[in-house]
Design an enzyme around this catalytic site. Structure first.
Site, PDB file in Angstrom:
ATOM      1  N   ASP A  34      -4.650  -5.738 -50.798  1.00 43.52           N
ATOM      2  CA  ASP A  34      -3.916  -4.939 -51.776  1.00 43.52           C
ATOM      3  C   ASP A  34      -2.997  -3.972 -51.052  1.00 43.52           C
ATOM      4  O   ASP A  34      -3.395  -3.359 -50.048  1.00 43.52           O
ATOM      5  CB  ASP A  34      -4.886  -4.164 -52.674  1.00 43.52           C
ATOM      6  N   ASP A  60       0.670  -6.272 -47.738  1.00 43.74           N
ATOM      7  CA  ASP A  60       1.642  -6.763 -48.705  1.00 43.74           C
ATOM      8  C   ASP A  60       1.581  -8.290 -48.758  1.00 43.74           C
ATOM      9  O   ASP A  60       1.582  -8.954 -47.721  1.00 43.74           O
ATOM     10  CB  ASP A  60       3.031  -6.300 -48.250  1.00 43.74           C
ATOM     11  N   SER A  86       3.326  -5.174 -63.076  1.00 47.50           N
ATOM     12  CA  SER A  86       2.941  -5.699 -64.386  1.00 47.50           C
ATOM     13  C   SER A  86       3.366  -4.861 -65.586  1.00 47.50           C
ATOM     14  O   SER A  86       3.024  -5.217 -66.713  1.00 47.50           O
ATOM     15  CB  SER A  86       1.409  -5.882 -64.438  1.00 47.50           C
ATOM     16  N   THR A 135       0.191 -14.256 -67.422  1.00 47.51           N
ATOM     17  CA  THR A 135       0.192 -13.498 -68.668  1.00 47.51           C
ATOM     18  C   THR A 135       0.724 -14.325 -69.828  1.00 47.51           C
ATOM     19  O   THR A 135       1.521 -15.263 -69.633  1.00 47.51           O
ATOM     20  CB  THR A 135       1.079 -12.244 -68.510  1.00 47.51           C
ATOM     21  N   ASP A 136       0.336 -13.959 -71.045  1.00 50.73           N
ATOM     22  CA  ASP A 136       0.892 -14.614 -72.223  1.00 50.73           C
ATOM     23  C   ASP A 136       2.339 -14.209 -72.487  1.00 50.73           C
ATOM     24  O   ASP A 136       3.044 -14.859 -73.271  1.00 50.73           O
ATOM     25  CB  ASP A 136       0.032 -14.334 -73.457  1.00 50.73           C
ATOM     26  N   GLU A 137       2.825 -13.169 -71.808  1.00 43.89           N
ATOM     27  CA  GLU A 137       4.190 -12.705 -72.067  1.00 43.89           C
ATOM     28  C   GLU A 137       5.244 -13.721 -71.631  1.00 43.89           C
ATOM     29  O   GLU A 137       6.397 -13.643 -72.062  1.00 43.89           O
ATOM     30  CB  GLU A 137       4.423 -11.351 -71.404  1.00 43.89           C
ATOM     31  N   TYR A 161       9.864  -8.243 -66.388  1.00 47.88           N
ATOM     32  CA  TYR A 161       8.481  -8.507 -65.978  1.00 47.88           C
ATOM     33  C   TYR A 161       8.065  -9.929 -66.341  1.00 47.88           C
ATOM     34  O   TYR A 161       7.606 -10.701 -65.484  1.00 47.88           O
ATOM     35  CB  TYR A 161       7.523  -7.509 -66.626  1.00 47.88           C
ATOM     36  N   LYS A 165       7.076 -13.232 -63.940  1.00 45.16           N
ATOM     37  CA  LYS A 165       5.804 -13.958 -64.001  1.00 45.16           C
ATOM     38  C   LYS A 165       6.029 -15.421 -64.372  1.00 45.16           C
ATOM     39  O   LYS A 165       5.340 -16.314 -63.856  1.00 45.16           O
ATOM     40  CB  LYS A 165       4.859 -13.292 -65.006  1.00 45.16           C
ATOM     41  N   LYS A 200      -0.377   2.244 -69.608  1.00 45.23           N
ATOM     42  CA  LYS A 200      -0.490   1.215 -70.639  1.00 45.23           C
ATOM     43  C   LYS A 200      -1.013   1.831 -71.943  1.00 45.23           C
ATOM     44  O   LYS A 200      -1.602   2.915 -71.941  1.00 45.23           O
ATOM     45  CB  LYS A 200      -1.403   0.095 -70.162  1.00 45.23           C
ATOM     46  N   ASN A 260      -0.211  -2.424 -82.750  1.00 47.63           N
ATOM     47  CA  ASN A 260      -0.308  -1.249 -81.890  1.00 47.63           C
ATOM     48  C   ASN A 260      -0.729  -0.005 -82.669  1.00 47.63           C
ATOM     49  O   ASN A 260      -1.561   0.781 -82.204  1.00 47.63           O
ATOM     50  CB  ASN A 260       1.027  -0.999 -81.185  1.00 47.63           C
ATOM     51  N   GLY A 294      14.219  -5.185 -75.993  1.00 42.04           N
ATOM     52  CA  GLY A 294      13.600  -6.503 -75.862  1.00 42.04           C
ATOM     53  C   GLY A 294      12.115  -6.526 -76.143  1.00 42.04           C
ATOM     54  O   GLY A 294      11.393  -7.387 -75.611  1.00 42.04           O
TER      55      GLY A 294
END
Length: 357
Positions: A34, A60, A86, A135-137, A161, A165, A200, A260, A294
């Site tokens: 990390d 890295d 993320s 991710t589902d994004e 982002y 991904k 977040k 949300n 967006g």
């Protein structure tokens, strides 16, 4: 031995802790790589400070020489790749770091893994896995009432982002089909739980509410997400790493679609119960702010494939998971205070100060 990238971040650290606590995997050591950027925190791993099963390396994933050295020295049977930038808002303000870490970093790992895997003896080659956590994004946004994302849903990323991904997912797929690298990919829904960095939604609402600060909700707050308790995500990854078919993608979701604004109201109600504020109900702090550019309206994960093939389902409901999460933050005020550095406070100010109510 497995190599985990990004194992001091939110999901990565939960995975490392879960791996070493689990009866089926606890005897298998972890090399944890990390870079300790703002969201990486060694305090997440304090319970492993003197544990010989945990080998931490600060570095890295774009450093090819370092990755090559770790693979040669430790000869892991698997790489579990969490390391990523993320946060959507941060990607809007500064997309370059997302391209470097998420795209270039994944490419570097794949090339190092390919060289390592190619040189392994036949039995070790057959057992090796590269597990890419995504991710589902990457699937874009769903309309109300539309079917949830399956693994074959077209990629339609809408933020820097999610685009980064999506690019990393495509690289992993290509390295499998072109070079035969034994990969599996998981695309998860929104995670929540212990050690979640307070930029977040869920941890930000908890931390701000306890401090008596406004609870900023983008737009009308009707953006819908599927919420997955982080420890359920960890168990899903273990299931795919153990039994997932090579080259396949598995969606890991919580079967918990929530708007949300409803998440924020639930957190306020739990705090009213667990830590009442003499000034009044926490919901008084809810403040609607200008939506971000967006902003995807809805995500929903169809997790039937992982259940059908591997027998996995989440153990937590949203009600049980969010209660555990709120209680964790109440019990770990020292952790919150430590991560709220000057740099973090500057980021919150940068992101929210220009948004009007």
């Amino acid at each position: 031995m497995i190599l985990v990238t990004g194992g001091a971040g939110f999901i990565g650290s939960n995975f490392v802790l879960d791996w070493l606590e689990n009866g089926a995997t606890g005897d298998e050591p972890v090399v944890n790589l990390d870079a300790l950027t703002y969201a990486g925190n060694l305090r997440n791993l304090a319970a492993l400070q003197d544990d010989p099963r945990h080998i931490f390396v600060r570095g890295d994933i774009c450093d090819r020489a370092l990755v090559d050295q770790l693979l040669a020295q430790h000869r892991p049977r698997a790489i579990v790749h969490f390391a990523a930038e993320s946060h959507v808002d941060r990607s809007i303000h500064g997309p370059g770091e997302f391209m470097r870490t998420n795209v270039q970093g994944t490419f570097t790992l794949l090339e190092s893994a390919r060289a390592h895997w190619t040189a392994l003896p036949e039995a070790e080659r057959a057992a090796f896995r590269f597990h890419h956590v995504s991710t589902d994004e990457v699937y874009g946004s769903l309309k109300s009432g539309a079917p949830a994302f399956t693994e074959t849903h077209p990629y339609e990323p809408n933020s820097p982002y999610s685009a980064s991904k999506a690019a990393s997912d495509h690289l992993v797929r290509a390295w499998h089909h072109t070079y035969g690298l034994p990969v599996v990919t998981t695309n998860c829904s929104n995670n929540y739980g212990p050690f979640h960095f307070p930029e977040k939604l869920i941890p930000l609402m908890i931390v701000n509410a306890l401090a008596g600060k406004p609870l900023p909700v983008y737009g009308d707050g009707q953006q819908i997400r599927d919420w997955l308790y982080v420890k359920d995500h960890c168990s899903g990854i273990r299931a795919v790493l153990q039994g997932g078919r090579l080259g396949e993608t598995y969606n890991i979701g919580g079967w918990n679609e929530q708007a949300n604004i409803d998440i924020v109201k639930t957190i306020c109600a739990l705090l009213d119960e667990l830590r009442p504020d003499p000034a009044g109900p926490y919901a008084r702090l809810i403040t609607h702010v200008t939506d971000r550019p967006g902003h995807d309206r809805r995500y929903a994960i169809d997790a039937r494939k992982i259940e059908r093939e591997l027998g996995w389902r989440p153990a937590e409901t949203f009600d049980s998971g969010i209660r555990k999460t709120v209680q964790w933050y109440l019990d770990h005020a020292d952790w919150v205070a430590e991560v709220q550095s000057g740099g973090y406070r500057e980021w919150v100010e940068k992101n929210y100060a220009t948004r009007t109510t």
